[in-house]
Design a protein around this motif. Structure first.
Motif, PDB file in Angstrom:
ATOM      1  N   TYR A 308       0.846  -1.434   0.036  1.00  0.00           N
ATOM      2  CA  TYR A 308       0.358  -0.234   0.124  1.00  0.00           C
ATOM      3  C   TYR A 308       0.436   1.272  -0.051  1.00  0.00           C
ATOM      4  O   TYR A 308       0.479   2.400  -0.488  1.00  0.00           O
ATOM      5  N   ASP A 312       1.025   5.207  -1.362  1.00  0.00           N
ATOM      6  CA  ASP A 312       1.534   6.777  -0.793  1.00  0.00           C
ATOM      7  C   ASP A 312       2.503   7.711  -1.381  1.00  0.00           C
ATOM      8  O   ASP A 312       2.812   8.348  -1.693  1.00  0.00           O
ATOM      9  N   TYR A 329      -1.675  16.153   5.524  1.00  0.00           N
ATOM     10  CA  TYR A 329      -2.325  14.334   5.478  1.00  0.00           C
ATOM     11  C   TYR A 329      -3.812  15.100   6.916  1.00  0.00           C
ATOM     12  O   TYR A 329      -2.776  14.463   7.856  1.00  0.00           O
ATOM     13  N   LEU A 331      -5.474  11.871   8.662  1.00  0.00           N
ATOM     14  CA  LEU A 331      -5.533  10.964   8.554  1.00  0.00           C
ATOM     15  C   LEU A 331      -6.589  10.582  10.234  1.00  0.00           C
ATOM     16  O   LEU A 331      -6.205  11.058  11.104  1.00  0.00           O
ATOM     17  N   ASP A 334      -5.942   6.031  13.898  1.00  0.00           N
ATOM     18  CA  ASP A 334      -5.042   4.223  13.350  1.00  0.00           C
ATOM     19  C   ASP A 334      -3.455   4.215  12.943  1.00  0.00           C
ATOM     20  O   ASP A 334      -3.637   3.762  12.190  1.00  0.00           O
ATOM     21  N   HIS A 335      -3.958   5.822  12.004  1.00  0.00           N
ATOM     22  CA  HIS A 335      -2.696   6.205  10.904  1.00  0.00           C
ATOM     23  C   HIS A 335      -1.306   6.948  11.640  1.00  0.00           C
ATOM     24  O   HIS A 335      -0.208   7.202  10.781  1.00  0.00           O
ATOM     25  N   HIS A 336      -1.356   6.658  13.073  1.00  0.00           N
ATOM     26  CA  HIS A 336      -0.081   7.115  13.372  1.00  0.00           C
ATOM     27  C   HIS A 336       0.958   6.987  12.732  1.00  0.00           C
ATOM     28  O   HIS A 336       1.746   7.624  12.818  1.00  0.00           O
ATOM     29  N   TYR A 338       1.935   6.273  10.176  1.00  0.00           N
ATOM     30  CA  TYR A 338       2.609   7.479   8.995  1.00  0.00           C
ATOM     31  C   TYR A 338       2.926   8.418   8.815  1.00  0.00           C
ATOM     32  O   TYR A 338       3.850   9.179   8.204  1.00  0.00           O
ATOM     33  N   ILE A 360      -4.048  14.206  12.789  1.00  0.00           N
ATOM     34  CA  ILE A 360      -4.453  12.712  13.494  1.00  0.00           C
ATOM     35  C   ILE A 360      -5.942  12.956  14.384  1.00  0.00           C
ATOM     36  O   ILE A 360      -5.716  13.307  15.062  1.00  0.00           O
TER      37      ILE A 360
END
Length: 551
Positions: A308, A312, A329, A331, A334-336, A338, A360
């Motif tokens: 994935y 990106d 971004y 997000l 659950d995207h820490h 990133y 976040i």
């Protein structure tokens, strides 16, 4: 005199002292902090500049504060400057200087609060970006409100903002979506790991309406038909919901396009050539630990399929190639991971990792009658944007979702947001605006018009001073909200402004009664009220919330 103008005066006065003493001006901060003290008896504003810089300059803080007080107190618009405690400086404005804030608001109108801090900056703001496999849930709804408000705030400070939605129209979730639609069209059970909810049946029926022979097609062709039309229909539904919510995007960017255009292959080839990707015999990895990530990331899996993060990388490269100075971004919770991942990706491409910002957002829960609301009529297992709007309306939903910092979970009290009382924050702020609009209508009926030459120096009542100072804080609130990416600061400010107005209105009569003749104070207070209404309208607009004239 606004807080920003007063801060400039304090810095200029300090610089003058430094020059006279032969001290290094580099010790002085670029931005001087000037704040309203908690206790109004201490003055209109206070600064701790002396405590910040005196010891660095080899001076006693109180001694430097007194020198600063002597210089500032001789300046136009300053009533007094007094040293307090170990070196704080309390400042009081002259009534005419304070009242000038009212004149500034009336002159600027809808532009009051706008600034130039981000002039020349191109900012890409990507938010919501929900998979086109179902309606927007509450987490996406929070970003729709906060992201749109942040875009408006950044634009108000001079930024060239592009609002962007990343369409995740590639990958296994889209295949599962297509198979779920096929099952619904056939009247079969939902496939394992498929999507449920009434909306699946609705979209399946619409696919058949557009292509009546879709179910009779060979398996692969049938899958592609339902996938193509299903994503198109779901995306149209998402766009409609967002637009009705007051959130529109400048760019709808397709993840699939990165694959079909060859952009993904090109970016990966460049990263391999530069050595930013390495092969361990089975897979290709990004050297992200070299740029602060906690581990290297698999970009091409052992079976040759892109992970994935590959998309990106190509998507970030595309944004940077489009010339954005900052890519924000927004997000989900659950995207820490990133944060470090995307910054490392920028660095691996030879770009400034500081150009990447990741916000976040935490979870949103609905509460009714003190109990959580968990089910959606349409989506089956999640609460959607439309569910929330149906209960409380767009204004209340947007305001409530913008009112809190996104890094904290949020419980939305549906019962509270439906109340027309001061306990409901959006009602409280909107009612203040409607009350002020009504006041201006009543003034017009009395043939009383706003006067540009109203004597604002007559506004000397403590409640008037408090209201004026609160109005004067609006530009600095917007500057800070843009800098910290925190729209909730605007909502909280509007509540403090509404509170200051209600307190003023309780003690200061504005319009003459009976046979009373209007006085110069009447026109000064009318000007103050219109300035308050204008700032409330400006702030609500930045949150994407209406400013009603009647309630």
């Amino acid at each position: 005199m606004t807080p920003a103008a007063l801060a400039d005066l304090v810095r200029v006065s300090a610089a003058r002292i430094f020059t006279d003493r032969g001290l290094d001006h580099g010790i002085l901060p670029e931005q001087v902090t000037v704040e309203r003290p908690r206790n109004p008896e201490h003055g209109d504003y206070a600064t701790n500049l002396a405590l910040q810089v005196a010891k660095k300059a080899g001076l006693a803080p109180r001694e430097f504060a007194q020198e600063l007080a002597d210089v500032i107190s001789a300046s136009p618009g300053i009533e007094s400057a007094e040293v307090a405690g170990p070196g704080f400086l309390n400042l009081r404005l002259a009534a005419d200087a304070q009242g000038l804030i009212v004149s500034q608001v009336l002159k600027a109108g809808a532009d009051y609060g706008r600034g130039t801090a981000y002039e020349g900056r191109r900012i890409n703001l990507e938010f919501v970006s929900a998979n086109p496999t179902g309606p927007i849930h509450l987490g996406g709804t929070r970003w729709a409100a906060v992201g749109d408000a942040l875009g408006r705030i950044l634009a108000s400070q001079g930024a060239d903002v592009t609002r962007e939605y990343y369409i995740n129209d590639a990958g296994s979730q889209i295949d599962r979506f297509a198979e779920s639609l096929i099952a619904a069209a056939q009247g079969a059970p939902v496939p394992e790991d498929g999507y449920a909810g009434a909306y699946i049946g609705d979209i399946a029926a619409e696919v058949l309406k557009r292509d009546p022979g879709a179910l009779a097609q060979p398996d692969e062709q049938r899958h592609e038909t339902f996938k193509r039309l299903g994503v198109e229909l779901m995306l149209a539904e998402i766009k409609r919901s967002l637009s009705e919510f007051g959130t529109d995007f400048d760019v709808w960017f397709s993840e699939k396009s990165l694959h079909t255009s060859g952009e993904l292959d090109r970016v990966l080839a460049e990263l391999k050539e530069s050595g930013s990707l390495y092969n361990d015999g089975e897979a290709w990895w990004l050297r992200s630990t070299e740029h602060g990530d906690d581990k290297d990331r698999v970009v091409i899996k052992s079976d040759g399929a892109p992970a994935y993060i590959a998309g990106d990388l190509a998507y970030l490269r595309d944004k940077l190639d489009r010339g954005f100075d900052t890519c924000v971004y927004m997000l989900g919770a659950d995207h820490h991971g990133y944060i470090a991942r995307l910054k490392a990706a920028a660095a691996a491409m030879g770009r400034d990792p500081g150009a990447v910002e990741v916000l976040i957002g935490q979870m949103v829960n609905l509460v009714r009658g003190g109990k959580p609301v968990r089910m959606s009529k349409r989506a089956g297992t999640v609460v959607t944007m439309e569910d929330l709007v149906e209960v409380v309306g767009v204004d209340a939903a947007r305001y409530e979702l913008c009112r809190y910092s996104v890094d904290s979970p949020l419980d939305v009290d549906l019962d509270l947001l439906r109340q027309r009382t001061n306990e409901n924050p959006v009602f409280y702020v909107q009612y203040a605006h409607a009350r002020l609009a009504s006041l201006q209508r009543n003034a017009a009926e009395l043939k009383l018009e706003l006067r540009a030459d109203a004597d604002v120096s007559l506004l000397t009542h403590p409640r008037e001073g408090d209201l004026i100072r609160t109005i004067g804080e609006f530009p600095s609130v917007l500057t800070k909200a843009a800098e910290l990416r925190e729209p909730h600061r605007v909502a909280r400010y509007l509540e403090s402004l509404a509170s200051a107005y209600h307190k003023f209105y309780d003690v200061a009569r504005v319009l003459p009664q009976g046979d009373e003749e209007p006085t110069p104070l009447t026109f000064a207070r009318l000007a103050l009220c219109e300035a308050t209404r204008q700032v409330l309208a400006n702030g609500l607009s930045l949150l994407g919330v209406s400013a009603p004239e009647r309630m």
